[in-house]
Motif scaffolding. Sequence first.
Motif, PDB file in Angstrom:
ATOM      1  N   VAL A 180       0.583  -1.309  -0.034  1.00  0.00           N
ATOM      2  CA  VAL A 180       0.217   0.356  -0.008  1.00  0.00           C
ATOM      3  C   VAL A 180       1.202   1.625   0.054  1.00  0.00           C
ATOM      4  O   VAL A 180       2.290   1.226   1.381  1.00  0.00           O
ATOM      5  CB  VAL A 180      -1.526  -0.225   1.245  1.00  0.00           C
ATOM      6  N   THR A 181       0.498   2.876  -0.575  1.00  0.00           N
ATOM      7  CA  THR A 181       0.832   3.709  -0.660  1.00  0.00           C
ATOM      8  C   THR A 181       0.701   4.177  -0.070  1.00  0.00           C
ATOM      9  O   THR A 181      -0.593   4.210   0.645  1.00  0.00           O
ATOM     10  CB  THR A 181       0.854   3.927  -2.448  1.00  0.00           C
ATOM     11  N   ASN A 182       1.881   5.650   0.484  1.00  0.00           N
ATOM     12  CA  ASN A 182       0.747   6.663   1.286  1.00  0.00           C
ATOM     13  C   ASN A 182      -0.370   7.173   0.636  1.00  0.00           C
ATOM     14  O   ASN A 182      -0.581   7.805   1.309  1.00  0.00           O
ATOM     15  CB  ASN A 182       2.134   7.647   1.728  1.00  0.00           C
ATOM     16  N   ALA A 183      -0.394   7.748  -0.921  1.00  0.00           N
ATOM     17  CA  ALA A 183      -1.414   8.492  -1.207  1.00  0.00           C
ATOM     18  C   ALA A 183      -2.796   7.769  -1.370  1.00  0.00           C
ATOM     19  O   ALA A 183      -3.815   7.710  -0.824  1.00  0.00           O
ATOM     20  CB  ALA A 183      -1.637   7.906  -2.905  1.00  0.00           C
ATOM     21  N   ALA A 184      -2.767   6.351  -1.409  1.00  0.00           N
ATOM     22  CA  ALA A 184      -3.816   5.064  -1.289  1.00  0.00           C
ATOM     23  C   ALA A 184      -4.233   6.055   0.452  1.00  0.00           C
ATOM     24  O   ALA A 184      -5.631   5.501   0.801  1.00  0.00           O
ATOM     25  CB  ALA A 184      -3.937   3.906  -0.854  1.00  0.00           C
ATOM     26  N   VAL A 185      -3.523   5.576   1.090  1.00  0.00           N
ATOM     27  CA  VAL A 185      -3.863   5.242   2.744  1.00  0.00           C
ATOM     28  C   VAL A 185      -4.501   6.816   2.409  1.00  0.00           C
ATOM     29  O   VAL A 185      -5.773   7.709   3.443  1.00  0.00           O
ATOM     30  CB  VAL A 185      -2.610   5.600   3.312  1.00  0.00           C
ATOM     31  N   GLU A 186      -4.076   8.239   2.160  1.00  0.00           N
ATOM     32  CA  GLU A 186      -4.922   9.316   2.529  1.00  0.00           C
ATOM     33  C   GLU A 186      -5.764   9.535   1.876  1.00  0.00           C
ATOM     34  O   GLU A 186      -6.726  10.360   2.338  1.00  0.00           O
ATOM     35  CB  GLU A 186      -3.134  10.674   2.088  1.00  0.00           C
ATOM     36  N   GLU A 187      -5.774   8.941   1.034  1.00  0.00           N
ATOM     37  CA  GLU A 187      -6.965   9.007  -0.062  1.00  0.00           C
ATOM     38  C   GLU A 187      -8.473   8.366   0.812  1.00  0.00           C
ATOM     39  O   GLU A 187      -9.630   8.924   0.603  1.00  0.00           O
ATOM     40  CB  GLU A 187      -6.888   8.099  -1.520  1.00  0.00           C
ATOM     41  N   LEU A 188      -8.076   6.980   1.669  1.00  0.00           N
ATOM     42  CA  LEU A 188      -8.913   6.662   2.714  1.00  0.00           C
ATOM     43  C   LEU A 188      -8.975   7.265   3.225  1.00  0.00           C
ATOM     44  O   LEU A 188     -10.309   6.927   4.164  1.00  0.00           O
ATOM     45  CB  LEU A 188      -8.510   5.470   2.922  1.00  0.00           C
ATOM     46  N   LYS A 189      -8.027   7.396   4.668  1.00  0.00           N
ATOM     47  CA  LYS A 189      -8.341   8.448   5.292  1.00  0.00           C
ATOM     48  C   LYS A 189      -9.513   9.790   5.663  1.00  0.00           C
ATOM     49  O   LYS A 189     -10.087   9.565   6.098  1.00  0.00           O
ATOM     50  CB  LYS A 189      -7.406   9.255   5.845  1.00  0.00           C
ATOM     51  N   SER A 190      -9.459  10.205   4.296  1.00  0.00           N
ATOM     52  CA  SER A 190     -10.189  11.586   3.782  1.00  0.00           C
ATOM     53  C   SER A 190     -11.916  11.098   3.409  1.00  0.00           C
ATOM     54  O   SER A 190     -13.032  11.656   3.696  1.00  0.00           O
ATOM     55  CB  SER A 190      -9.836  12.552   2.068  1.00  0.00           C
ATOM     56  N   SER A 191     -11.829  10.113   2.968  1.00  0.00           N
ATOM     57  CA  SER A 191     -13.366   9.065   2.827  1.00  0.00           C
ATOM     58  C   SER A 191     -13.361   7.873   4.020  1.00  0.00           C
ATOM     59  O   SER A 191     -15.235   8.294   4.019  1.00  0.00           O
ATOM     60  CB  SER A 191     -13.440   8.415   1.430  1.00  0.00           C
ATOM     61  N   PRO A 251     -12.419   9.138   7.694  1.00  0.00           N
ATOM     62  CA  PRO A 251     -12.542   9.185   8.923  1.00  0.00           C
ATOM     63  C   PRO A 251     -12.680   8.613  10.193  1.00  0.00           C
ATOM     64  O   PRO A 251     -11.930   8.606  10.697  1.00  0.00           O
ATOM     65  CB  PRO A 251     -13.255  11.391   8.999  1.00  0.00           C
ATOM     66  N   ASP A 252     -13.426   7.476  10.211  1.00  0.00           N
ATOM     67  CA  ASP A 252     -13.320   7.267  11.133  1.00  0.00           C
ATOM     68  C   ASP A 252     -13.220   5.689  11.418  1.00  0.00           C
ATOM     69  O   ASP A 252     -13.030   5.197  11.846  1.00  0.00           O
ATOM     70  CB  ASP A 252     -15.169   6.555  11.451  1.00  0.00           C
ATOM     71  N   LEU A 253     -12.470   5.655  10.485  1.00  0.00           N
ATOM     72  CA  LEU A 253     -11.587   3.816  10.297  1.00  0.00           C
ATOM     73  C   LEU A 253     -10.147   4.205  10.907  1.00  0.00           C
ATOM     74  O   LEU A 253      -9.219   5.199   9.931  1.00  0.00           O
ATOM     75  CB  LEU A 253     -11.520   4.065   8.439  1.00  0.00           C
ATOM     76  N   LYS A 254      -9.418   3.940  11.259  1.00  0.00           N
ATOM     77  CA  LYS A 254      -8.030   3.546  12.437  1.00  0.00           C
ATOM     78  C   LYS A 254      -7.210   2.329  11.415  1.00  0.00           C
ATOM     79  O   LYS A 254      -7.481   1.640  11.050  1.00  0.00           O
ATOM     80  CB  LYS A 254      -7.916   3.069  13.830  1.00  0.00           C
ATOM     81  N   ILE A 255      -6.358   3.565  10.521  1.00  0.00           N
ATOM     82  CA  ILE A 255      -5.603   2.320   9.664  1.00  0.00           C
ATOM     83  C   ILE A 255      -3.886   2.311  10.583  1.00  0.00           C
ATOM     84  O   ILE A 255      -3.502   3.558  10.470  1.00  0.00           O
ATOM     85  CB  ILE A 255      -5.488   3.269   8.059  1.00  0.00           C
ATOM     86  N   VAL A 256      -3.740   1.537  10.862  1.00  0.00           N
ATOM     87  CA  VAL A 256      -2.300   1.271  11.917  1.00  0.00           C
ATOM     88  C   VAL A 256      -1.674   1.081  10.616  1.00  0.00           C
ATOM     89  O   VAL A 256      -1.701  -0.065   9.669  1.00  0.00           O
ATOM     90  CB  VAL A 256      -2.826   0.364  12.222  1.00  0.00           C
TER      91      VAL A 256
END
Length: 451
Positions: free
Chosen positions: A423-434, A436-441
Amino acid sequence: MQHLIGHLHPLVVHLPIGFIILAIITDWYGRNNTQERFGNLSVFLWLLVALSSISAVITGLVLIDSGHYEGLNVFIHRWTAIGIAVISSLIFLCKWKSINYFKHQEISMKFLCVVLLIIAGHNGGEITHGSGYLSLVPQKAQPIQWNIAHSIDSIQLYKDILQPVFESKCIRCHEEGDERGRLNLQSQEGMLSDVFGDPGIMPGDLSKSEIFKRVTLSQGHEKFMPPSGPALTYAEIRVLEFWISEGASFTGLLGNQEQIPKDIKNILTINYDLDFEEKSFYDRLTVDHASEEDIRTLQLSDYNVKSIAADHALLDVNKTGLGDKISKNQMEQLLRIKNQITWLDLSQTDVTDEIGEILLQMPNLTKLKLQNTDVGDEVARNLINHKQLKTINLYDTKLSDAGLLDLGKITSLRSLYIWQTNVTNAAVEELKSSRPDLKIVGNLSTTESVE
């Protein structure tokens, strides 16, 4: 005038009770006394019993004629009271004229008078205060029986709470064809009808809701409802007030109310055993226990199987300490208890993306651990429509950006562990924006550890 005479009954009805007791005590005390004054006193007291009994019967009959009192209790109360008036009058006449028709005449009549007094008093108490009022066992409202799996979400405020109150305290005087007080409480149409003026219920307006106005009048008011039997309790009136103020929906669910006042919650909790505490998925779920044969089969297939709590049907399944090999047959064995598996740990095994189709058939899966395996995006695609998954650990797997975004579509998901994946940082940031209730570790820009 009729109204006044009828309302004298509660006062007059207690007089014969006292006079009967006094007369019987006087007769017992003077049973061996030959003095004439005891005889005259006894005659006078039984005259008072007769007159007060007749007065109570007359005022009672006038009150019954008002139409507010009916039923078996009223029938028994009326005729036993008439019996007391007749027998007490006979006792008076026999004492006054010294008439004796048979042996033990006076004792028999007094005994019958007392029996009728007890029956009349019992039924009178139930007419005034409700069924069970004179019971030795305290009467408690029976809790409503509903499916605990749905809790308050399945409860209709009118049907489950208020309608039983109307049926027990109001319907007998306000039914189809007998609309006393110009109110019909037997149907929704009758409650909402304004053919007689203000309707029984005006949604959202307490001042124009005839039912609410009448149950909140002073109990001495001639239009107070109900005029006989137990009145609505404070709790019942408060719930009625809340229901009308919120629009008086006859089918609305309690769980759909946007905001329920704290005092209403307390009332429903104390009086109806409702629980407003939010329950976890595990508490709400109703599922059968897995059979001992199925559990034994899983154990023989190198799985650890244990309940998540004592006497709970949901199971925790893992291969910890039982080897890293898992065959297709072993994966398929999991379907034997697919409804009971809620925690599944297949980490550090040689499981592949084939497990995805198996996982999709586990409706109650909430925690999934696949770290240190060769699974990838195909597993993520299979999990998109899962309804209960809360936690997924994919540390050190072949997950890529496409799989990550698919996992973000699992609406129930709250924690996702993705350290050492593709997984790339870009995909993580995209998911975080959509999400915000999901904790990604464990994404590339953090040093957080994983479970």
